[in-house]
Design an enzyme around this catalytic site. Structure first.
Site, PDB file in Angstrom:
ATOM      1  N   ARG A  22       0.855  -1.185   0.000  1.00  0.00           N
ATOM      2  CA  ARG A  22       0.000   0.000   0.000  1.00  0.00           C
ATOM      3  C   ARG A  22       0.890   1.234   0.000  1.00  0.00           C
ATOM      4  O   ARG A  22       2.044   1.179   0.416  1.00  0.00           O
ATOM      5  CB  ARG A  22      -0.917   0.002   1.223  1.00  0.00           C
ATOM      6  CG  ARG A  22      -1.826  -1.213   1.329  1.00  0.00           C
ATOM      7  CD  ARG A  22      -2.670  -1.143   2.589  1.00  0.00           C
ATOM      8  NE  ARG A  22      -3.580  -2.290   2.725  1.00  0.00           N
ATOM      9  CZ  ARG A  22      -3.286  -3.419   3.356  1.00  0.00           C
ATOM     10  NH1 ARG A  22      -2.084  -3.555   3.924  1.00  0.00           N
ATOM     11  NH2 ARG A  22      -4.164  -4.402   3.423  1.00  0.00           N
ATOM     12  N   LYS A  39      -2.130  -2.127   7.716  1.00  0.00           N
ATOM     13  CA  LYS A  39      -3.299  -1.580   8.408  1.00  0.00           C
ATOM     14  C   LYS A  39      -3.488  -2.277   9.752  1.00  0.00           C
ATOM     15  O   LYS A  39      -3.231  -3.468   9.900  1.00  0.00           O
ATOM     16  CB  LYS A  39      -4.538  -1.783   7.535  1.00  0.00           C
ATOM     17  CG  LYS A  39      -4.489  -1.033   6.223  1.00  0.00           C
ATOM     18  CD  LYS A  39      -5.559  -1.487   5.264  1.00  0.00           C
ATOM     19  CE  LYS A  39      -6.951  -1.183   5.755  1.00  0.00           C
ATOM     20  NZ  LYS A  39      -7.987  -1.532   4.764  1.00  0.00           N
ATOM     21  N   HIS A  65      -2.295   1.991  -6.046  1.00  0.00           N
ATOM     22  CA  HIS A  65      -3.095   0.796  -5.777  1.00  0.00           C
ATOM     23  C   HIS A  65      -3.303  -0.028  -7.045  1.00  0.00           C
ATOM     24  O   HIS A  65      -3.571  -1.232  -6.965  1.00  0.00           O
ATOM     25  CB  HIS A  65      -4.438   1.189  -5.169  1.00  0.00           C
ATOM     26  CG  HIS A  65      -4.850   0.309  -4.037  1.00  0.00           C
ATOM     27  ND1 HIS A  65      -4.240   0.337  -2.800  1.00  0.00           N
ATOM     28  CD2 HIS A  65      -5.802  -0.668  -3.954  1.00  0.00           C
ATOM     29  CE1 HIS A  65      -4.797  -0.563  -2.006  1.00  0.00           C
ATOM     30  NE2 HIS A  65      -5.743  -1.183  -2.677  1.00  0.00           N
ATOM     31  N   ARG A  74      -0.699  -2.515  -7.010  1.00  0.00           N
ATOM     32  CA  ARG A  74      -1.041  -3.563  -6.038  1.00  0.00           C
ATOM     33  C   ARG A  74      -2.032  -4.546  -6.653  1.00  0.00           C
ATOM     34  O   ARG A  74      -1.877  -5.773  -6.507  1.00  0.00           O
ATOM     35  CB  ARG A  74      -1.629  -2.898  -4.792  1.00  0.00           C
ATOM     36  CG  ARG A  74      -2.079  -3.849  -3.700  1.00  0.00           C
ATOM     37  CD  ARG A  74      -2.492  -3.029  -2.470  1.00  0.00           C
ATOM     38  NE  ARG A  74      -3.253  -3.799  -1.500  1.00  0.00           N
ATOM     39  CZ  ARG A  74      -2.715  -4.555  -0.547  1.00  0.00           C
ATOM     40  NH1 ARG A  74      -1.404  -4.667  -0.466  1.00  0.00           N
ATOM     41  NH2 ARG A  74      -3.468  -5.205   0.311  1.00  0.00           N
ATOM     42  N   HIS A  77      -3.999  -9.197   3.397  1.00  0.00           N
ATOM     43  CA  HIS A  77      -5.442  -9.169   3.629  1.00  0.00           C
ATOM     44  C   HIS A  77      -5.776  -9.963   4.886  1.00  0.00           C
ATOM     45  O   HIS A  77      -5.203 -11.027   5.136  1.00  0.00           O
ATOM     46  CB  HIS A  77      -6.193  -9.771   2.442  1.00  0.00           C
ATOM     47  CG  HIS A  77      -6.197  -8.894   1.238  1.00  0.00           C
ATOM     48  ND1 HIS A  77      -6.408  -9.368  -0.039  1.00  0.00           N
ATOM     49  CD2 HIS A  77      -6.011  -7.551   1.102  1.00  0.00           C
ATOM     50  CE1 HIS A  77      -6.354  -8.368  -0.902  1.00  0.00           C
ATOM     51  NE2 HIS A  77      -6.123  -7.258  -0.235  1.00  0.00           N
ATOM     52  N   TYR A 124      -9.785 -11.054  -6.983  1.00  0.00           N
ATOM     53  CA  TYR A 124      -8.832 -11.140  -8.091  1.00  0.00           C
ATOM     54  C   TYR A 124      -9.059 -12.390  -8.932  1.00  0.00           C
ATOM     55  O   TYR A 124      -8.695 -12.422 -10.101  1.00  0.00           O
ATOM     56  CB  TYR A 124      -7.401 -11.110  -7.559  1.00  0.00           C
ATOM     57  CG  TYR A 124      -7.087  -9.828  -6.817  1.00  0.00           C
ATOM     58  CD1 TYR A 124      -7.001  -8.622  -7.497  1.00  0.00           C
ATOM     59  CD2 TYR A 124      -6.912  -9.820  -5.445  1.00  0.00           C
ATOM     60  CE1 TYR A 124      -6.740  -7.437  -6.831  1.00  0.00           C
ATOM     61  CE2 TYR A 124      -6.646  -8.640  -4.763  1.00  0.00           C
ATOM     62  CZ  TYR A 124      -6.568  -7.454  -5.460  1.00  0.00           C
ATOM     63  OH  TYR A 124      -6.317  -6.288  -4.791  1.00  0.00           O
TER      64      TYR A 124
END
Length: 331
Positions: free
Chosen positions: A162, A191, A257, A260, A283, A292
């Site tokens: 990120r 995150k 992004h 990414r 994730h 994806y």
């Protein structure tokens, strides 16, 4: 808290004590909450015709919150996702006030009853390997600035980082220059305070080694031409500028992004296990990573090919049995 009706003390306690100390929310979440009230307080001040310091909790009515949400969509041009993000911060504040002052439970209920708007998910944009190579090759590698930009683009694609993870990367987060039996690694701080290790390609390792030579562990890896750490917006501008130099990307909006998303799609297309892709991207749930697998057209084509019939079967696969009715009547 001596004044239980003034908005300011409640906001200060919410943003400083609750969000930071009690909840220990991520830095970006704190900034999002701060930005929400930096927009909301002046809006309330205009609507109530009061100075910001004199606003009370009762000035924050559900009707004015709805007006504020409409304002950021219609006047500021924000998306439904951003509108819902602002509403989440206001709801959290109302819940905090009600948990400390039972007299405000009814007021809190009116605020929390405001529904979130249904937001259609945005299509996921990703680049082909050829376009990624062209972007990485865009900076001038003869200059220090160009080498830094090239290393940053390569790092974003290699790790799927990120933009905030790349901006706060330090030399101490890199494990490079190890023996050939072990991969070079980068520690990414993601995150929610979570960290993960990502392997580095030999080319990425070489470019990063040039950047951090002589640096201490706390020194940032990526420095701008002003020798200041790259900001999130600086990385955004860099990606946009390099994408503009690729003819095949003319008119395409490319962000960090997008890189990414690109590495995730390329991993899925290479039949890498979905749990490995999840760990690669950091994730929390594999459900997030599954998007994806849904956008890979080639994978869908291979799946439908497995279901395709070689030739149609006979029009009458059954054989007529004239004695069947006689048999049934005899029962």
């Amino acid at each position: 808290m001596r004044n239980l009706t003034t908005l300011g003390p409640w906001l200060e306690r919410f943003l400083v004590e609750h969000v930071v100390t009690e909840r220990n929310l991520a830095r970006n979440t704190r900034k999002s909450y701060r930005d929400t009230f930096a927009l909301l307080v002046p809006f309330l001040s205009r609507k109530a015709r009061k100075p910001a310091d004199r606003l009370g909790l009762r000035d924050l009515t559900s009707a004015r919150v709805r007006q504020f949400l409409a304002h950021i969509e219609d006047q500021r041009g924000c998306s439904a996702q951003t509108r819902n993000l602002r509403l989440t911060a206001i709801r959290a504040f109302a819940r905090f006030v009600a948990s400390r002052d039972p007299a405000q439970v009814g007021w809190c209920g009116h605020i929390r009853a405001i529904p979130a708007k249904k937001a259609m998910p945005q299509p996921i944009a990703w680049l082909s390997p050829k376009d990624v190579d062209a972007m990485v090759a865009a900076p001038d590698r003869k200059t220090l600035r160009g080498r830094t930009e090239r290393a940053l683009l390569m790092f974003l694609y290699n790790t799927g980082a990120r933009v905030s993870e790349a901006a706060q990367l330090t030399a101490g987060d890199l494990q490079i220059g190890r023996d050939n039996s072990r991969h070079a690694l980068a520690t990414l701080h993601g995150k929610g305070g979570k960290t993960r290790l990502c392997p580095l390609l030999p080319e990425t390792e070489r470019m990063l080694a040039d950047l951090v030579r002589g640096s201490s562990a706390d020194d940032p890896v990526f420095l701008s031409r002003h020798r200041k750490p790259y900001t999130r917006f600086g990385i955004y501008r860099l990606v946009e500028r390099c994408a503009a130099q690729v003819p095949s990307l003319a008119g395409v909006k490319v962000t960090p992004h997008t890189l990414r998303h690109s590495v995730a799609c390329h991993l899925v297309h290479a039949d890498v296990d979905i749990n490995t892709v999840r760990a690669w991207l950091g994730h929390a749930s594999v459900d997030t990573t599954n998007i994806y697998t849904e956008i890979d057209v080639n994978m869908k084509a291979r799946a439908i090919a497995l279901c395709d019939l070689v030739e149609p079967g006979p029009s009458r696969p059954w054989r007529e049995n004239k004695g069947l009715m006689a048999f049934l009547r005899s029962l």
